[in-house]
Scaffold this active site. Structure first.
Site, PDB file in Angstrom:
ATOM      1  N   ASP A  33       0.854  -1.194   0.000  1.00 38.76           N
ATOM      2  CA  ASP A  33       0.000   0.000   0.000  1.00 38.76           C
ATOM      3  C   ASP A  33       0.888   1.242   0.000  1.00 38.76           C
ATOM      4  OD1 ASP A  33      -3.237   0.484   1.056  1.00 38.76           O
ATOM      5  OD2 ASP A  33      -1.853   2.195   1.001  1.00 38.76           O
ATOM      6  N   LEU A  35       0.008   4.110   1.013  1.00 40.27           N
ATOM      7  CA  LEU A  35      -0.423   4.999   2.105  1.00 40.27           C
ATOM      8  C   LEU A  35      -0.649   6.408   1.566  1.00 40.27           C
ATOM      9  CD1 LEU A  35       1.670   3.756   5.188  1.00 40.27           C
ATOM     10  CD2 LEU A  35      -0.661   3.131   4.526  1.00 40.27           C
ATOM     11  N   THR A  96      -2.614   5.354 -11.021  1.00 40.04           N
ATOM     12  CA  THR A  96      -2.763   4.185 -10.135  1.00 40.04           C
ATOM     13  C   THR A  96      -3.717   3.151 -10.723  1.00 40.04           C
ATOM     14  OG1 THR A  96      -2.187   5.316  -8.084  1.00 40.04           O
ATOM     15  CG2 THR A  96      -3.686   3.446  -7.897  1.00 40.04           C
ATOM     16  N   THR A 121     -15.567  -2.256 -10.375  1.00 38.74           N
ATOM     17  CA  THR A 121     -16.691  -1.587  -9.701  1.00 38.74           C
ATOM     18  C   THR A 121     -17.918  -1.571 -10.615  1.00 38.74           C
ATOM     19  OG1 THR A 121     -17.501   0.608  -9.044  1.00 38.74           O
ATOM     20  CG2 THR A 121     -15.592   0.592 -10.459  1.00 38.74           C
ATOM     21  N   ASP A 122     -19.093  -1.472 -10.000  1.00 38.06           N
ATOM     22  CA  ASP A 122     -20.321  -1.361 -10.811  1.00 38.06           C
ATOM     23  C   ASP A 122     -20.343  -0.055 -11.601  1.00 38.06           C
ATOM     24  OD1 ASP A 122     -20.815   0.433  -8.702  1.00 38.06           O
ATOM     25  OD2 ASP A 122     -22.889  -0.227  -8.397  1.00 38.06           O
ATOM     26  N   PRO A 200     -24.182  17.842   2.932  1.00 34.95           N
ATOM     27  CA  PRO A 200     -24.356  18.379   1.564  1.00 34.95           C
ATOM     28  C   PRO A 200     -24.875  17.321   0.583  1.00 34.95           C
ATOM     29  CG  PRO A 200     -22.042  17.902   1.966  1.00 34.95           C
ATOM     30  CD  PRO A 200     -22.764  17.522   3.217  1.00 34.95           C
ATOM     31  N   TYR A 202     -26.225  16.165  -2.890  1.00 35.69           N
ATOM     32  CA  TYR A 202     -26.093  16.662  -4.258  1.00 35.69           C
ATOM     33  C   TYR A 202     -27.428  16.632  -5.009  1.00 35.69           C
ATOM     34  CZ  TYR A 202     -21.031  15.911  -3.639  1.00 35.69           C
ATOM     35  OH  TYR A 202     -19.729  15.934  -3.208  1.00 35.69           O
ATOM     36  N   ASN A 244     -30.435   8.563  -1.978  1.00 35.70           N
ATOM     37  CA  ASN A 244     -29.527   9.204  -1.024  1.00 35.70           C
ATOM     38  C   ASN A 244     -30.278   9.906   0.103  1.00 35.70           C
ATOM     39  OD1 ASN A 244     -27.386   8.366  -2.610  1.00 35.70           O
ATOM     40  ND2 ASN A 244     -27.206  10.316  -3.699  1.00 35.70           N
TER      41      ASN A 244
HETATM   42  P1  NAD Z   1      -9.865   3.473  -0.449  1.00 36.39           P
HETATM   43  O1  NAD Z   1      -9.679   4.756  -1.171  1.00 36.39           O
HETATM   44  O2  NAD Z   1     -10.443   3.481   0.925  1.00 36.39           O
HETATM   45  O3  NAD Z   1      -8.480   2.686  -0.358  1.00 36.39           O
HETATM   46  C1  NAD Z   1      -7.572   2.625  -1.427  1.00 36.39           C
HETATM   47  C2  NAD Z   1      -6.231   2.106  -0.876  1.00 36.39           C
HETATM   48  O4  NAD Z   1      -5.332   1.998  -1.981  1.00 36.39           O
HETATM   49  C3  NAD Z   1      -5.585   3.043   0.139  1.00 36.39           C
HETATM   50  O5  NAD Z   1      -5.071   2.301   1.230  1.00 36.39           O
HETATM   51  C4  NAD Z   1      -4.458   3.696  -0.650  1.00 36.39           C
HETATM   52  O6  NAD Z   1      -3.348   4.082   0.161  1.00 36.39           O
HETATM   53  C5  NAD Z   1      -4.091   2.569  -1.608  1.00 36.39           C
HETATM   54  N1  NAD Z   1      -3.430   3.073  -2.823  1.00 36.39           N
HETATM   55  C6  NAD Z   1      -3.813   4.104  -3.623  1.00 36.39           C
HETATM   56  N2  NAD Z   1      -2.941   4.269  -4.628  1.00 36.39           N
HETATM   57  C7  NAD Z   1      -2.011   3.292  -4.494  1.00 36.39           C
HETATM   58  C8  NAD Z   1      -0.866   2.918  -5.254  1.00 36.39           C
HETATM   59  N3  NAD Z   1      -0.502   3.596  -6.345  1.00 36.39           N
HETATM   60  N4  NAD Z   1      -0.137   1.855  -4.829  1.00 36.39           N
HETATM   61  C9  NAD Z   1      -0.469   1.174  -3.714  1.00 36.39           C
HETATM   62  N5  NAD Z   1      -1.543   1.496  -2.953  1.00 36.39           N
HETATM   63  C10 NAD Z   1      -2.307   2.527  -3.343  1.00 36.39           C
HETATM   64  O7  NAD Z   1     -10.743   2.574  -1.436  1.00 36.39           O
HETATM   65  P2  NAD Z   1     -11.851   1.469  -1.145  1.00 36.39           P
HETATM   66  O8  NAD Z   1     -13.183   2.124  -1.041  1.00 36.39           O
HETATM   67  O9  NAD Z   1     -11.384   0.581  -0.070  1.00 36.39           O
HETATM   68  O10 NAD Z   1     -11.838   0.694  -2.544  1.00 36.39           O
HETATM   69  C11 NAD Z   1     -10.979  -0.424  -2.743  1.00 36.39           C
HETATM   70  C12 NAD Z   1     -11.196  -0.977  -4.139  1.00 36.39           C
HETATM   71  O11 NAD Z   1     -12.563  -1.385  -4.295  1.00 36.39           O
HETATM   72  C13 NAD Z   1     -10.943   0.030  -5.246  1.00 36.39           C
HETATM   73  O12 NAD Z   1     -10.318  -0.645  -6.316  1.00 36.39           O
HETATM   74  C14 NAD Z   1     -12.332   0.495  -5.657  1.00 36.39           C
HETATM   75  O13 NAD Z   1     -12.368   0.912  -6.991  1.00 36.39           O
HETATM   76  C15 NAD Z   1     -13.122  -0.778  -5.439  1.00 36.39           C
HETATM   77  N6  NAD Z   1     -14.555  -0.593  -5.159  1.00 36.39           N
HETATM   78  C16 NAD Z   1     -14.945   0.242  -4.165  1.00 36.39           C
HETATM   79  C17 NAD Z   1     -16.297   0.374  -3.876  1.00 36.39           C
HETATM   80  C18 NAD Z   1     -16.758   1.275  -2.746  1.00 36.39           C
HETATM   81  O14 NAD Z   1     -17.967   1.473  -2.599  1.00 36.39           O
HETATM   82  N7  NAD Z   1     -15.866   1.808  -1.920  1.00 36.39           N
HETATM   83  C19 NAD Z   1     -17.241  -0.325  -4.625  1.00 36.39           C
HETATM   84  C20 NAD Z   1     -16.795  -1.182  -5.652  1.00 36.39           C
HETATM   85  C21 NAD Z   1     -15.443  -1.309  -5.901  1.00 36.39           C
HETATM   86  P1  TYD Z   2     -20.020   8.398  -3.122  1.00 33.03           P
HETATM   87  O1  TYD Z   2     -19.852   7.878  -1.720  1.00 33.03           O
HETATM   88  O2  TYD Z   2     -19.083   9.457  -3.579  1.00 33.03           O
HETATM   89  O3  TYD Z   2     -20.017   7.137  -4.079  1.00 33.03           O
HETATM   90  P2  TYD Z   2     -20.280   7.073  -5.687  1.00 33.03           P
HETATM   91  O4  TYD Z   2     -18.995   6.530  -6.141  1.00 33.03           O
HETATM   92  O5  TYD Z   2     -21.452   6.166  -5.846  1.00 33.03           O
HETATM   93  O6  TYD Z   2     -20.545   8.404  -6.231  1.00 33.03           O
HETATM   94  O7  TYD Z   2     -21.497   8.959  -3.287  1.00 33.03           O
HETATM   95  C1  TYD Z   2     -22.643   8.153  -3.117  1.00 33.03           C
HETATM   96  C2  TYD Z   2     -23.850   8.983  -3.504  1.00 33.03           C
HETATM   97  O8  TYD Z   2     -23.972  10.073  -2.590  1.00 33.03           O
HETATM   98  C3  TYD Z   2     -23.732   9.610  -4.887  1.00 33.03           C
HETATM   99  O9  TYD Z   2     -25.021   9.632  -5.495  1.00 33.03           O
HETATM  100  C4  TYD Z   2     -23.273  11.018  -4.607  1.00 33.03           C
HETATM  101  C5  TYD Z   2     -23.922  11.330  -3.276  1.00 33.03           C
HETATM  102  N1  TYD Z   2     -23.180  12.283  -2.426  1.00 33.03           N
HETATM  103  C6  TYD Z   2     -23.822  13.421  -1.934  1.00 33.03           C
HETATM  104  O10 TYD Z   2     -25.017  13.652  -2.181  1.00 33.03           O
HETATM  105  N2  TYD Z   2     -23.091  14.271  -1.156  1.00 33.03           N
HETATM  106  C7  TYD Z   2     -21.773  14.065  -0.864  1.00 33.03           C
HETATM  107  O11 TYD Z   2     -21.152  14.903  -0.155  1.00 33.03           O
HETATM  108  C8  TYD Z   2     -21.138  12.892  -1.371  1.00 33.03           C
HETATM  109  C9  TYD Z   2     -19.685  12.616  -1.074  1.00 33.03           C
HETATM  110  C10 TYD Z   2     -21.884  12.023  -2.148  1.00 33.03           C
END
Ligand code: NAD
Ligand code: TYD
Length: 331
Positions: A33, A35, A96, A121-122, A200, A202, A244
């Site tokens: 990672d 970080l 990245t 991701t979806d 906030p 959107y 939302n």
């Molecule tokens: P996050 O932003 O919380 O974590 C990302 C991690 O990747 C961090 O620890 C960061 O330090 C590390 N990172 C970033 N750039 C890097 C690099 N160049 N080299 C090594 N490490 C690096 O993200 P998350 O929400 O935990 O998402 C994780 C994965 O799941 C992502 O690939 C995201 O696209 C996918 N995903 C997320 C969601 C969601 O709702 N959060 C849904 C579907 C898929």
């Molecule tokens: P988010 O967590 O950024 O995920 P996504 O990748 O699906 O956009 O946002 C989830 C939903 O919430 C999306 O419809 C945008 C909305 N949203 C707000 O209304 N206000 C906010 O401050 C943020 C961050 C997201």
């Protein structure tokens, strides 16, 4: 089994590491990672002595070669992940999400891997008015984050077809749960409400996401490491499509705050209206998520309420600078 988990200090990655340590005591886990602002070793505090942690960049060949040495399984969670940031500046997303995945795949060609799980991701499908996307639906990413994830997704598939890298691709819906960086919708709204700040929302607040608890996402990835077919893509969905504004209302209600904290603000450019997945393929393989969205949201609100020491330092540092920029362009 040696398992490399990239992005393991982030939200989903750290929850996956915690699950892996619990469910697979025989795994030797390396976390790679960088970080970034989103990576946080505090997310791994309780499992730190059970894993090897390497600070490094998935886009750096030396870092990746070292981390992947001897690995049988790679799970690539590492990414830049916040849509709003990708609108302000997409450079790191391309570096990245696309280039980093490329370096991982190139390195994987030289290693005898059994599985390379690309966490997509979806959002790569874009928005859908009615019905649900299957794995066969065309990709139509509409913001720089989802476009760079789509690039990584197709690159991973190309390395399966062209170079026999044992790739499986997952496309999951929106996650929520503990350790999510408080710039994302649910933790931002919970922590803002706890601080008495405005929430906030959107546009008209009627955008729909399909929410899945992070433990379910991690369980599905774990299931696919054992049961997924190489070269296949699997949608992972919570089956909880919610507007939302409903979530915002549930948060203020549980925390005993006034609804007036919820404020409609200028919409996000290119804001996808609705995400919806058909996860039948994964269900037919034998995995389905839990269905109690209201209960899991309640637990999540309770977790942030009792873990101020985790999110307060995050919200007082770099975060403030980001929000100054974000609000200036949005409100
Ligand atoms: P996050 O932003 O919380 O974590 C990302 C991690 O990747 C961090 O620890 C960061 O330090 C590390 N990172 C970033 N750039 C890097 C690099 N160049 N080299 C090594 N490490 C690096 O993200 P998350 O929400 O935990 O998402 C994780 C994965 O799941 C992502 O690939 C995201 O696209 C996918 N995903 C997320 C969601 C969601 O709702 N959060 C849904 C579907 C898929
Ligand atoms: P988010 O967590 O950024 O995920 P996504 O990748 O699906 O956009 O946002 C989830 C939903 O919430 C999306 O419809 C945008 C909305 N949203 C707000 O209304 N206000 C906010 O401050 C943020 C961050 C997201």
């Amino acid at each position: 089994m040696r398992v490399l988990i990239t992005g393991g200090a982030g939200f989903i990655g750290s929850n996956f590491v915690r699950r892996a340590v619990r469910e697979h005591p025989d795994w030797q886990i390396t976390v790679l990672d960088k970080l970034t602002y989103a990576g946080n070793l505090a997310n791994l505090a309780d499992v730190r002595d059970r894993i090897t942690f390497q600070r490094g960049d998935i886009a750096n060949r030396d870092d990746v070669q070292k981390a992947m040495d001897g690995a049988q399984v790679v799970v690539n969670f590492a990414a830049e992940t916040h849509v709003d940031r990708s609108i302000l500046w997409a450079d790191d997303f391309v570096k990245t999400d696309v280039l980093g995945t490329f370096v991982l795949l190139e390195t994987a060609r030289q290693v005898k891997l059994e599985r390379f799980i690309q966490i997509s991701t979806d959002e790569v499908y874009g928005s859908i008015e009615s019905g649900s996307f299957t794995e066969e639906s065309p990709l139509n990413p509409r913001n720089p984050y989802s476009a760079s994830k789509a690039g990584a997704d197709r690159l991973a598939f190309a390395y399966f077809t062209t170079h026999n890298v044992p790739v499986i691709i997952t496309r999951c819906s929106n996650n929520f749960g503990p350790y999510q960086y408080p710039e994302k919708f649910i933790p931002l709204f919970i922590t803002n409400a706890l601080e008495g700040k405005s929430l906030p929302l959107y546009g008209d607040g009627r955008n729909v996401r399909d929410w899945i608890h992070v433990d379910d996402h991690c369980a599905a990835v774990d299931f696919l490491i054992a049961n997924g077919q190489l070269g296949e893509t699997y949608n992972i969905a919570g089956g909880n499509e919610v507007e939302n504004i409903e979530i915002a209302r549930a948060i203020v209600k549980q925390l005993g705050k006034p609804e007036s904290l919820i404020q409609l603000v200028k919409d996000r450019p290119g804001h996808d209206r609705r995400y919806s997945l058909d996860a039948g393929k994964l269900a037919r393989l034998g995995w389905t998520p839990r269905r109690d969205f209201a209960g899991l949201l309640r637990d999540t609100i309770a977790w942030y309420t009792s873990h101020e020491s985790w999110w307060r330092p995050i919200k007082s540092g770099e975060f403030r600078q980001y929000y100054a920029q974000q609000y200036a362009s949005r409100v």
